[in-house]
Design an enzyme around this catalytic site. Structure first.
Site, PDB file in Angstrom:
ATOM      1  N   ASP A  31      45.465   2.119  44.796  1.00  0.00           N
ATOM      2  CA  ASP A  31      44.427   2.600  43.930  1.00  0.00           C
ATOM      3  C   ASP A  31      44.482   2.331  42.615  1.00  0.00           C
ATOM      4  O   ASP A  31      45.575   2.311  42.198  1.00  0.00           O
ATOM      5  CB  ASP A  31      44.573   4.307  44.276  1.00  0.00           C
ATOM      6  CG  ASP A  31      43.592   5.186  43.710  1.00  0.00           C
ATOM      7  OD1 ASP A  31      42.802   5.820  44.755  1.00  0.00           O
ATOM      8  OD2 ASP A  31      43.250   5.164  42.425  1.00  0.00           O
ATOM      9  N   VAL A  96      33.877   8.264  45.968  1.00  0.00           N
ATOM     10  CA  VAL A  96      33.460   6.923  46.376  1.00  0.00           C
ATOM     11  C   VAL A  96      32.832   7.086  47.831  1.00  0.00           C
ATOM     12  O   VAL A  96      33.810   7.661  48.654  1.00  0.00           O
ATOM     13  CB  VAL A  96      34.360   5.883  46.529  1.00  0.00           C
ATOM     14  CG1 VAL A  96      33.758   4.414  46.872  1.00  0.00           C
ATOM     15  CG2 VAL A  96      34.982   5.711  45.086  1.00  0.00           C
ATOM     16  N   HIS A 100      37.652   6.617  53.174  1.00  0.00           N
ATOM     17  CA  HIS A 100      39.006   6.231  52.848  1.00  0.00           C
ATOM     18  C   HIS A 100      40.008   7.093  53.120  1.00  0.00           C
ATOM     19  O   HIS A 100      39.690   8.160  52.903  1.00  0.00           O
ATOM     20  CB  HIS A 100      38.938   5.655  51.505  1.00  0.00           C
ATOM     21  CG  HIS A 100      38.308   6.518  50.387  1.00  0.00           C
ATOM     22  ND1 HIS A 100      37.131   6.643  50.590  1.00  0.00           N
ATOM     23  CD2 HIS A 100      38.985   7.307  49.607  1.00  0.00           C
ATOM     24  CE1 HIS A 100      36.794   7.515  49.293  1.00  0.00           C
ATOM     25  NE2 HIS A 100      38.120   7.958  48.811  1.00  0.00           N
ATOM     26  N   HIS A 102      43.644   8.330  51.742  1.00  0.00           N
ATOM     27  CA  HIS A 102      44.516   8.382  50.915  1.00  0.00           C
ATOM     28  C   HIS A 102      46.094   8.153  51.257  1.00  0.00           C
ATOM     29  O   HIS A 102      46.391   9.101  52.017  1.00  0.00           O
ATOM     30  CB  HIS A 102      44.365   9.142  49.897  1.00  0.00           C
ATOM     31  CG  HIS A 102      43.094   9.440  48.899  1.00  0.00           C
ATOM     32  ND1 HIS A 102      43.023   8.869  47.658  1.00  0.00           N
ATOM     33  CD2 HIS A 102      41.808   9.804  49.291  1.00  0.00           C
ATOM     34  CE1 HIS A 102      41.895   9.070  47.156  1.00  0.00           C
ATOM     35  NE2 HIS A 102      41.044   9.609  48.202  1.00  0.00           N
TER      36      HIS A 102
HETATM   37  P1  DGP Z   1      38.044   9.887  46.367  1.00  0.00           P
HETATM   38  O1  DGP Z   1      37.894  10.729  45.138  1.00  0.00           O
HETATM   39  O2  DGP Z   1      38.727  10.609  47.602  1.00  0.00           O
HETATM   40  O3  DGP Z   1      36.418   9.434  46.532  1.00  0.00           O
HETATM   41  O4  DGP Z   1      38.814   8.524  45.989  1.00  0.00           O
HETATM   42  C1  DGP Z   1      38.294   7.507  45.587  1.00  0.00           C
HETATM   43  C2  DGP Z   1      39.563   6.623  44.888  1.00  0.00           C
HETATM   44  O5  DGP Z   1      39.066   5.534  44.509  1.00  0.00           O
HETATM   45  C3  DGP Z   1      40.327   7.493  43.703  1.00  0.00           C
HETATM   46  O6  DGP Z   1      41.487   7.597  43.906  1.00  0.00           O
HETATM   47  C4  DGP Z   1      40.194   6.489  42.528  1.00  0.00           C
HETATM   48  C5  DGP Z   1      40.129   4.998  43.472  1.00  0.00           C
HETATM   49  N1  DGP Z   1      39.052   3.971  42.660  1.00  0.00           N
HETATM   50  C6  DGP Z   1      37.841   4.234  42.119  1.00  0.00           C
HETATM   51  N2  DGP Z   1      37.682   2.956  41.544  1.00  0.00           N
HETATM   52  C7  DGP Z   1      38.384   1.981  42.033  1.00  0.00           C
HETATM   53  C8  DGP Z   1      38.382   0.691  41.886  1.00  0.00           C
HETATM   54  O7  DGP Z   1      37.495   0.048  41.154  1.00  0.00           O
HETATM   55  N3  DGP Z   1      39.509   0.090  42.253  1.00  0.00           N
HETATM   56  C9  DGP Z   1      40.374   0.823  42.955  1.00  0.00           C
HETATM   57  N4  DGP Z   1      41.592   0.013  43.751  1.00  0.00           N
HETATM   58  N5  DGP Z   1      40.574   2.020  43.210  1.00  0.00           N
HETATM   59  C10 DGP Z   1      39.187   2.627  42.579  1.00  0.00           C
END
Ligand code: DGP
Length: 114
Positions: A31, A96, A100, A102
């Protein structure tokens, strides 16, 4: 402007990420905004928006995501435990819209999560 999600762009290698796993069905990467010393996202290649969009045919995919979380937790040294989270839609904290899981670990987790 692409209408792909950030995760679809990562899967398609249009955006960089620190991958820890990939196969024909699932990828996993760190993340970008970690909420724990270890914070990995386990993401199916199939663009399912959220848990709410899962269908009976996705049962084995979701099972594999959870079993992958278990093996990554072991690989990443989370011997004292870890937390698995699916946020679902806005009120569930999802930002997003690509399914996914976590995997969080490396510190003591609190409950309720807030
Ligand atoms: P959620 O809030 O459950 O939709 O989690 C989305 C996660 O994605 C959040 O913990 C931050 C992560 N995230 C957002 N943008 C990016 C990115 O560009 N790259 C990566 N690796 N993680 C990201």
């Amino acid at each position: 402007m692409s209408d792909k999600t950030i995760f679809q762009r990562i899967i398609d290698r249009e955006l960089p990420a620190r991958f820890v796993y990939e196969d024909e069905e699932i990828v996993a990467f760190h993340d970008a905004f970690p909420q724990a010393p270890v914070h990995v996202l386990i993401v199916p290649r199939k663009p399912i928006p959220s848990v709410d969009d899962l269908e009976d045919d996705d049962v084995s995919l979701v099972g594999r995501m959870i079993l992958l979380a278990k093996s990554l937790a072991e690989e990443l040294g989370l011997t004292q435990g870890y937390r698995l989270v699916f946020n679902c839609k806005r009120q569930g904290g999802q930002t997003v819209d690509h399914l996914h899981l976590h995997l969080l670990g490396g510190r003591h987790m609190h409950w309720p999560p807030g």
